[in-house]
Design a protein around this motif. Sequence first.
Motif, mmCIF file in Angstrom:
data_model
loop_
_atom_site.group_PDB
_atom_site.id
_atom_site.type_symbol
_atom_site.label_atom_id
_atom_site.label_comp_id
_atom_site.label_asym_id
_atom_site.label_seq_id
_atom_site.Cartn_x
_atom_site.Cartn_y
_atom_site.Cartn_z
ATOM 1 N N LEU A 240 0.183 -1.125 0.277
ATOM 2 C CA LEU A 240 -0.136 -0.339 0.110
ATOM 3 C C LEU A 240 1.008 1.171 0.165
ATOM 4 O O LEU A 240 0.208 2.284 -0.123
ATOM 5 N N LEU A 241 2.233 1.153 0.262
ATOM 6 C CA LEU A 241 3.063 2.203 0.488
ATOM 7 C C LEU A 241 2.715 3.331 -0.519
ATOM 8 O O LEU A 241 2.951 2.362 -2.102
ATOM 9 N N PRO A 242 3.254 4.991 -1.515
ATOM 10 C CA PRO A 242 2.649 5.095 -2.425
ATOM 11 C C PRO A 242 3.899 4.293 -3.043
ATOM 12 O O PRO A 242 3.908 4.777 -4.902
ATOM 13 N N GLU A 243 5.547 4.101 -3.000
ATOM 14 C CA GLU A 243 5.885 3.310 -4.339
ATOM 15 C C GLU A 243 5.745 2.188 -4.270
ATOM 16 O O GLU A 243 6.551 1.932 -5.548
ATOM 17 N N ASN A 244 4.505 2.276 -4.325
ATOM 18 C CA ASN A 244 4.351 0.455 -4.335
ATOM 19 C C ASN A 244 3.257 0.761 -4.768
ATOM 20 O O ASN A 244 2.326 -0.089 -5.585
ATOM 21 N N HIS A 245 2.473 1.649 -5.405
ATOM 22 C CA HIS A 245 1.395 2.479 -5.932
ATOM 23 C C HIS A 245 0.244 1.927 -5.175
ATOM 24 O O HIS A 245 -1.179 1.496 -5.958
#
Length: 1006
Positions: A240-245
């Motif tokens: 769910l992290l931003p770097e994982n979209h």
Amino acid sequence: MTSTDAQVVQLSPSWSQALRAAVDGEVRFDDGSRAVYAVDSSNYRQPPLAVVAPSSVDDAVAAVAVCARYGVPVVSRGGGTSLAGQTTNAAVVIDWTKYCHRLVSVDVEARTCVVEPGIALDDLNRQLADHDLMYGPKPATHRTCTIGGMIGNNSCGSTAQAYGKTVDNLVRLEILTYDGLRMWVGPTSDQEYAEIVAAGGRRAEIYATLRELRDRHLALIRTRYPTIPRRVSGYNLDSLLPENHFDLACALVGSEGTLVTVLQAELTLVEVPKAKSMVVLGYHDIAAAGDAVPAILPHEPWQLEGLDQVLVQLEKQAGLAHGATKELPRGGGWLMIQFAGADTDEADAKAQGLIEALEGTEHEPQVKFYDDPAKEDELVEVREAGLGATAHPIGQHDNWPGWEDSAVPPERLGDYLRDLRELLTEFGYAEDETSLYGHFGQGCIHCRIPFELRTADGIAHFRAYIERAADLVVSYGGSLSGEHGDGRARGELLPKMFGADVVALFGTVKTLFDPDDRMNPGKVVAPQPLDGQLRLGPAYSHAEPSTYFSYPEDKGRFSTAVLRCVGIGTCRNSVSDEQVMCPSYMVTREEEHSTRGRARLLFEMLRGDVITDGWRSTEVRDALDLCLACKGCKTDCPVNVDMATYKAEFLAHHYRGRLRPRAHYSMGWLPALTRPASLLAPLVNLITGIGPVATGLKRLGGIAPERDLPVFAGQTFASWWRSHRPPPVQATRGPVLLWPDTFTNHFHPGIAQAAVRVLTHAGFEVRVPTRPVCCGLTWVSTGQLGIARRVLGRTLRVLRDEIRAGTPVVGLEPSCTAMFRADGPELLGGDEDMRRLSKQTVTLAELLRQRAPDWQPPQLNVNALVQTHCHQHAIMGNGPDAELLAAAGVHGTDLKAGCCGLAGNFGFEQGHYEVSRAAGERVLLPRLRAADQRSVILADGFSCRTQIEQGDTTRRAVHLAELLAAGLDRTEIGRYPEHAISRRPRRPFGTRRGTSTTTTKGTPPS
């Protein structure tokens, strides 16, 4: 009764009727189905409330809706091979594999596909092969594990070295929440997120809550997840992290059915490697092999597997991949490294580059290089056979999962292996009992351990070890699970790895998707204890039954034999290009018709709390009814479950003192019935050729009306031998006893006559028993074991002088030969003459290759399609046959059709025709219809020849003896003497083919 059971009963007594009304597929509440699904491949056991086999994805949605209305828990199940207990629960089990196994679409240009959750990995990759594409991750259970199960577990396998885990090979998921929200999920851009939230409703609630949770705990999520290749434990909040979209699909992978039901999946595909090369490196021990891993990783191997001396020794003892283990270089620990390339030169260059780079370093190994694909596949099988080899070491305690897939950073692997071995030793688990092997390139270690799981002290010891092992792997910055997930085995340990605050986040996510804990409850969040609800446990108790068979490989105990199955699920293969077992499962796709399902029913029968009527159980009887007794499982099963023997044992007890099915009398007593019938063969054939008479006889004998009755030969072989036996000659190779089995003697005597011709030409003195004899096969296959013992005993008395003189006994019918080699010694355990006979019984090809190696067979120069009898495959093997055919100039092609489907009495019995014919129509009969008419059809088994002749193929099959004799007589291939042709039985006047009826669970799925 569990608390969950009690809750369901209190909620409503009508939920079962509602479920049946809503589902178009199959809904089962019977004890047999509940028993079959009570366990997976783990140490745990929980009988389900019901089993649903939905007819479609929409049907599964309807089933979940009913469960939600009544508050009934649900668990999705794929191949049922979970080692951590994910798919056992007091819930409604949704089994996707029977109907929901479609490849929905393929986008070749984008390299993606959409699948239903019940499709097995190998089935998917077979369908993708025409596009030169495949799904990358490949667990050792690739033949039967499903994509849905792989998503639930975040599965990996050996090819994860190149392609990563399931989570790394996913585009989108179609999911269903317990409360009925159905949606596709995947990576979410900020714009898409805003649109979802603006639309409101349940979907917006899920997205907004997850986004808020992520933003509030960014630092926690980023720092508490081990940055290693094989972290499978816990929920994937890092997706769910931003770097994982903000990828919700990936966040749900590995959640083990505790959050949502997966309905469809869009997968990322990869190109099938054009070429592969393999290097095997030998080191002093397995820890030294682990030390070498960091130096190998920069060379970007396609696979990097490790195995130790213990595993290799266990595989040798078990006869698994024995030839391949001889190919290993010297050492006590090995790294098996494959490189992939656009062509062989590229793959070979990568392998040579690694070898050169290791020369002269501290990690310089013993080296063997391979670029033969067949050899490489054999070596891969050495690694994949690990679970089967380590489960039941010969002469040692059984080994169990529980700490079988821990993972650490690959650069620390060697030290972790040393500490893990030290911990095993501290807890009393000897080095020669526990193998350490696995996916070394990603730091994942497999290990089965001889836990004592039947006593309170043993279980306490088991818990203490698991807790210490968890502390050890966490101290290395590793993961409790590197492949098999948390389930019951590790859910309780998650705070050790993630800390209480991250585990609290798991609880928040669980509450968001499933506030009432109805989705696979007791896993991951609020987990049940790791030492609770064990399959065995301190309360496991049963009376050991007295048996007819001796079960020498199972300490003489039937209860040990039925525990032999460890649930790998190889018997659930849907094709037979690699194995014979399990033909009934291949046709019906029913768990209870797999070897595994039947073994579990027999275990539950002994346990006695779900199946309560013991040997009289109708549930066990019905499951075994469609077992063809092909014996394929005795060889194909990684742990050598012998369901044909278990079936015979069960039938003997089930019908003891009771009236049997009519076919048990007509088919079981066939050897006795054929003797008087053969005396009047022309009259018998004439009578059975009259339609109404044949119909009546079949009905009286419990024989399928669709089957043609076999035609008796005008003269038996025994009668021919008395008048045509060759004159005494100076036999250069000594005497052999030709076994006059019932089928050859009474129906196809030309085969035995041909064998006499061949054996005499090869320099043997042929002898034939002077009195009637029988191996007892038909009585064994129908479970009349007391009679079988007496028949065998009489035969031993007749043959005593030949047996004690060491005379080889040549079997022409594979099933009778296998009876002497395998079943006879187990049925007459301790009888020395039986033991001698089992050692002296050989096939025709074995005799000629082993005792007449210099004999030159006739040069035939023909093509042959070979249907190997399933008992020969299981007991004798067909290596000598292949060698003999090659020496005779026969270009043999193994049909790899598995069991023909007739399987002795099975295909003749009323109610079995549909399954029998469907088994034949899978591979064998279509291949023969399409075959070149100039090719010879070779089938040594009476059943195989009969299925071919009655299978509308217009082809006739011949025996190896007939083929060789025709060459010796310089007879043109295809123009055999009348006695050497298996005539197509004529259909009695006035009859026609019909359709047989079977139960729902025995009907092949559309």
